[in-house]
Design a protein around this motif. Structure first.
Motif, PDB file in Angstrom:
ATOM      1  N   MET A  38       0.847  -1.187   0.000  1.00  0.00           N
ATOM      2  CA  MET A  38       0.000   0.000   0.000  1.00  0.00           C
ATOM      3  C   MET A  38       0.880   1.233   0.000  1.00  0.00           C
ATOM      4  N   SER A  39       0.639   2.124  -0.940  1.00  0.00           N
ATOM      5  CA  SER A  39       1.450   3.331  -0.996  1.00  0.00           C
ATOM      6  C   SER A  39       0.958   4.331   0.027  1.00  0.00           C
ATOM      7  N   LYS A  40       1.875   5.106   0.546  1.00  0.00           N
ATOM      8  CA  LYS A  40       1.563   6.120   1.533  1.00  0.00           C
ATOM      9  C   LYS A  40       2.167   7.444   1.091  1.00  0.00           C
ATOM     10  N   ASP A  41       1.472   8.527   1.383  1.00  0.00           N
ATOM     11  CA  ASP A  41       2.067   9.833   1.168  1.00  0.00           C
ATOM     12  C   ASP A  41       3.274   9.980   2.073  1.00  0.00           C
ATOM     13  N   LYS A  42       4.255  10.724   1.610  1.00  0.00           N
ATOM     14  CA  LYS A  42       5.436  10.983   2.423  1.00  0.00           C
ATOM     15  C   LYS A  42       5.511  12.473   2.703  1.00  0.00           C
ATOM     16  N   ALA A  63      -0.871   1.327   8.957  1.00  0.00           N
ATOM     17  CA  ALA A  63       0.052   2.324   8.410  1.00  0.00           C
ATOM     18  C   ALA A  63       1.325   2.370   9.229  1.00  0.00           C
ATOM     19  N   PHE A  64       2.419   2.678   8.533  1.00  0.00           N
ATOM     20  CA  PHE A  64       3.712   2.900   9.178  1.00  0.00           C
ATOM     21  C   PHE A  64       3.954   4.399   9.286  1.00  0.00           C
ATOM     22  N   HIS A 124     -10.914   9.443  10.436  1.00  0.00           N
ATOM     23  CA  HIS A 124      -9.487   9.751  10.493  1.00  0.00           C
ATOM     24  C   HIS A 124      -8.913   9.417  11.865  1.00  0.00           C
ATOM     25  N   ALA A 125      -7.653   8.996  11.861  1.00  0.00           N
ATOM     26  CA  ALA A 125      -6.905   8.740  13.084  1.00  0.00           C
ATOM     27  C   ALA A 125      -5.847   9.823  13.246  1.00  0.00           C
ATOM     28  N   PHE A 126      -5.666  10.279  14.482  1.00  0.00           N
ATOM     29  CA  PHE A 126      -4.703  11.320  14.810  1.00  0.00           C
ATOM     30  C   PHE A 126      -3.614  10.674  15.676  1.00  0.00           C
ATOM     31  N   VAL A 127      -2.366  10.777  15.248  1.00  0.00           N
ATOM     32  CA  VAL A 127      -1.264  10.070  15.896  1.00  0.00           C
ATOM     33  C   VAL A 127      -0.122  11.043  16.169  1.00  0.00           C
ATOM     34  N   THR A 128       0.472  10.947  17.368  1.00  0.00           N
ATOM     35  CA  THR A 128       1.651  11.752  17.673  1.00  0.00           C
ATOM     36  C   THR A 128       2.908  10.913  17.477  1.00  0.00           C
ATOM     37  N   LEU A 129       3.934  11.539  16.888  1.00  0.00           N
ATOM     38  CA  LEU A 129       5.200  10.890  16.597  1.00  0.00           C
ATOM     39  C   LEU A 129       6.327  11.577  17.366  1.00  0.00           C
ATOM     40  N   SER A 130       7.296  10.776  17.804  1.00  0.00           N
ATOM     41  CA  SER A 130       8.486  11.293  18.469  1.00  0.00           C
ATOM     42  C   SER A 130       9.724  10.692  17.831  1.00  0.00           C
ATOM     43  N   LYS A 131      10.820  11.427  17.926  1.00  0.00           N
ATOM     44  CA  LYS A 131      12.088  10.858  17.513  1.00  0.00           C
ATOM     45  C   LYS A 131      12.537   9.864  18.579  1.00  0.00           C
ATOM     46  N   PRO A 132      13.015   8.683  18.182  1.00  0.00           N
ATOM     47  CA  PRO A 132      13.417   7.679  19.178  1.00  0.00           C
ATOM     48  C   PRO A 132      14.436   8.235  20.162  1.00  0.00           C
ATOM     49  N   ARG A 133      14.148   8.059  21.440  1.00  0.00           N
ATOM     50  CA  ARG A 133      15.022   8.561  22.493  1.00  0.00           C
ATOM     51  C   ARG A 133      16.245   7.662  22.626  1.00  0.00           C
ATOM     52  N   LYS A 134      17.393   8.253  22.765  1.00  0.00           N
ATOM     53  CA  LYS A 134      18.617   7.476  22.880  1.00  0.00           C
ATOM     54  C   LYS A 134      18.572   6.626  24.149  1.00  0.00           C
ATOM     55  N   GLY A 135      18.942   5.378  24.001  1.00  0.00           N
ATOM     56  CA  GLY A 135      18.987   4.473  25.152  1.00  0.00           C
ATOM     57  C   GLY A 135      17.720   3.666  25.285  1.00  0.00           C
ATOM     58  N   ILE A 173      -2.280  12.905  10.579  1.00  0.00           N
ATOM     59  CA  ILE A 173      -3.690  12.546  10.503  1.00  0.00           C
ATOM     60  C   ILE A 173      -3.856  11.660   9.283  1.00  0.00           C
ATOM     61  N   VAL A 174      -4.351  10.435   9.497  1.00  0.00           N
ATOM     62  CA  VAL A 174      -4.417   9.462   8.406  1.00  0.00           C
ATOM     63  C   VAL A 174      -5.840   8.949   8.241  1.00  0.00           C
ATOM     64  N   SER A 175      -6.139   8.507   7.041  1.00  0.00           N
ATOM     65  CA  SER A 175      -7.414   7.856   6.759  1.00  0.00           C
ATOM     66  C   SER A 175      -7.438   6.505   7.455  1.00  0.00           C
ATOM     67  N   GLN A 176      -8.497   6.244   8.215  1.00  0.00           N
ATOM     68  CA  GLN A 176      -8.537   4.972   8.916  1.00  0.00           C
ATOM     69  C   GLN A 176      -8.892   3.822   7.972  1.00  0.00           C
ATOM     70  N   SER A 177      -9.321   4.117   6.759  1.00  0.00           N
ATOM     71  CA  SER A 177      -9.626   3.062   5.796  1.00  0.00           C
ATOM     72  C   SER A 177      -8.421   2.696   4.946  1.00  0.00           C
ATOM     73  N   THR A 178      -7.581   3.682   4.595  1.00  0.00           N
ATOM     74  CA  THR A 178      -6.439   3.409   3.718  1.00  0.00           C
ATOM     75  C   THR A 178      -5.092   3.562   4.404  1.00  0.00           C
ATOM     76  N   GLY A 179      -5.025   4.327   5.485  1.00  0.00           N
ATOM     77  CA  GLY A 179      -3.745   4.611   6.121  1.00  0.00           C
ATOM     78  C   GLY A 179      -2.975   5.733   5.461  1.00  0.00           C
ATOM     79  N   ASP A 180      -3.539   6.336   4.428  1.00  0.00           N
ATOM     80  CA  ASP A 180      -2.858   7.438   3.745  1.00  0.00           C
ATOM     81  C   ASP A 180      -2.856   8.692   4.618  1.00  0.00           C
ATOM     82  N   VAL A 181      -1.769   9.443   4.537  1.00  0.00           N
ATOM     83  CA  VAL A 181      -1.653  10.685   5.304  1.00  0.00           C
ATOM     84  C   VAL A 181      -2.530  11.756   4.669  1.00  0.00           C
TER      85      VAL A 181
END
Length: 377
Positions: A1-5, A273-274, A288-299, A323-331
């Protein structure tokens, strides 16, 4: 499945007049996070307007509650207030509940329908009650059918209610946790509320020793049924934020950077979705699903499958909201932070809210922002 980047191409930035930053009585290191650049998708403001929503999200790293809406000019508006180690957040058009380093904060909207503040803000959330818990590492917050607050007490491995006389009152713990003690043993971190009752919780591992979950970050994650105490899903990687929505049990498999749901047949994880980041914080509105992302913390959060996925896709880790479509996972829309902020935590949707603002408990503004409840004199 393609995703917007999503990325810098086509991104917009928030105009200075639409960004409210806190004014503290006594600024300190926690209230001065450093330079932060914010970019967002060109359609984010119109998306919020068309859905008649605003969103709130937190960063314990910078000690901020962020509120995102749209102004009368149609542009995106951002407001931020200082709350030490801001974590779990939930709310609606009337109030917001927030977990901080040592307290649970209840904020009330003080504006009547049709009122505005400064001719632009349709909601002003003012902290009216600050319940002190001490540092119990509050993660997510739920509101029960009786109106009482429920929160995930990660340090003590249990679900709790606030107490009038003590730091908290335990109401549930996993069967494999032998005692209520200040040792983060299983990293209990998320709760799914259904009908005003806790239904599912997420934990990083089935461990009954201090910090034992850290040895099982890759595949020790669990989803537990609160009512039956049954482990309904395991083999997950740092799961967070279980939610029940549209008949599915959703969750963030944070160690792999994936949003998905549990197959009702065998409770296996089905990824939708990834995301290029460590995930904590999940909310839904319509489709739609709303997700928060963080940069991986060292350690703590390095060395997970997420690192390999990012390398395979040649993607940099994000800090922001997607914010992604809950049906397709597209951003569909996104907001991204760069600079001094690298980690976010929880997110909530505020239906029927256009351009909210909140007054931090230590802000200059709260001293003179006085309202009087109508009295029957």
């Amino acid at each position: 499945m393609s995703k917007d980047k999503p990325g810098a191409e086509g991104a917009e930035t928030i105009a200075p007049e639409n960004r409210n930053v806190p004014t503290d009585v006594a600024p300190d290191a926690a209230s001065e996070p450093g330079n932060i650049d914010i970019s967002f998708s060109p359609g984010l403001a119109s998306f919020l307007k068309s859905n008649n929503i605003s969103i709130g999200f937190t960063s314990y790293q910078t000690g901020r509650l962020y509120l995102i809406g749209h102004g009368p000019d149609g542009k995106l508006a951002l407001h931020e207030a200082v709350y030490p180690q801001a974590m779990g957040v939930t709310g609606d058009a009337s109030r917001i509940y927030l977990g901080t380093l040592t307290q649970i904060v209840r904020m009330e909207n003080v504006l009547a329908p049709g009122q505005t503040a400064n001719e632009v803000h349709d909601k002003v959330y003012v902290p009216r009650n600050l319940q002190t818990t001490g540092n119990v590492d509050i993660h997510e917050i739920g509101i029960q059918e009786n109106g009482r607050i429920l929160f995930v007490n990660t340090r003590f491995n249990c679900l709790c209610e606030p107490s009038l006389t003590h730091s908290f009152r335990p109401v549930w713990k996993p069967d494999f946790i032998s005692e209520i003690i200040a040792e983060d043993r299983c990293h209990l971190n998320g709760v799914a509320m259904v009908g005003g009752r806790p239904k599912y919780v997420s934990a990083a591992a089935r461990s009954d020793t201090a910090g034992g979950w850290r040895d099982h970050r890759d595949d020790g994650g669990l989803i537990i049924d609160v009512e039956s105490h049954a482990i309904i899903a395991e083999g997950l990687s740092m799961p967070h934020s279980p939610r029940v929505h549209d008949g599915r049990v959703w969750l963030l498999n944070s160690g792999t950077g994936e949003l998905g749901w549990l197959d009702p047949a065998d409770h296996s994880f089905v990824p939708l979705a990834f995301f290029p980041g460590f995930l904590r914080g999940l909310a839904f509105h319509n489709d739609h699903a709303f997700v928060t992302l963080s940069k991986p913390r060292k350690g703590h959060f390095e060395g997970l499958a997420l690192d390999d996925r990012l390398q395979e896709k040649d993607q940099d880790a994000w800090c922001g909201v997607q914010i992604v479509s809950q049906s397709t996972g597209d951003v569909a829309q996104w907001l991204r932070f760069e600079g001094a902020i690298t980690e976010l935590f929880d997110v909530c949707v505020l239906p029927g809210v256009r351009n909210p603002i909140t007054l931090g408990p230590n802000s200059v503004e709260i001293r003179d922002f006085l309202t009087v409840e109508p009295a029957a004199l």
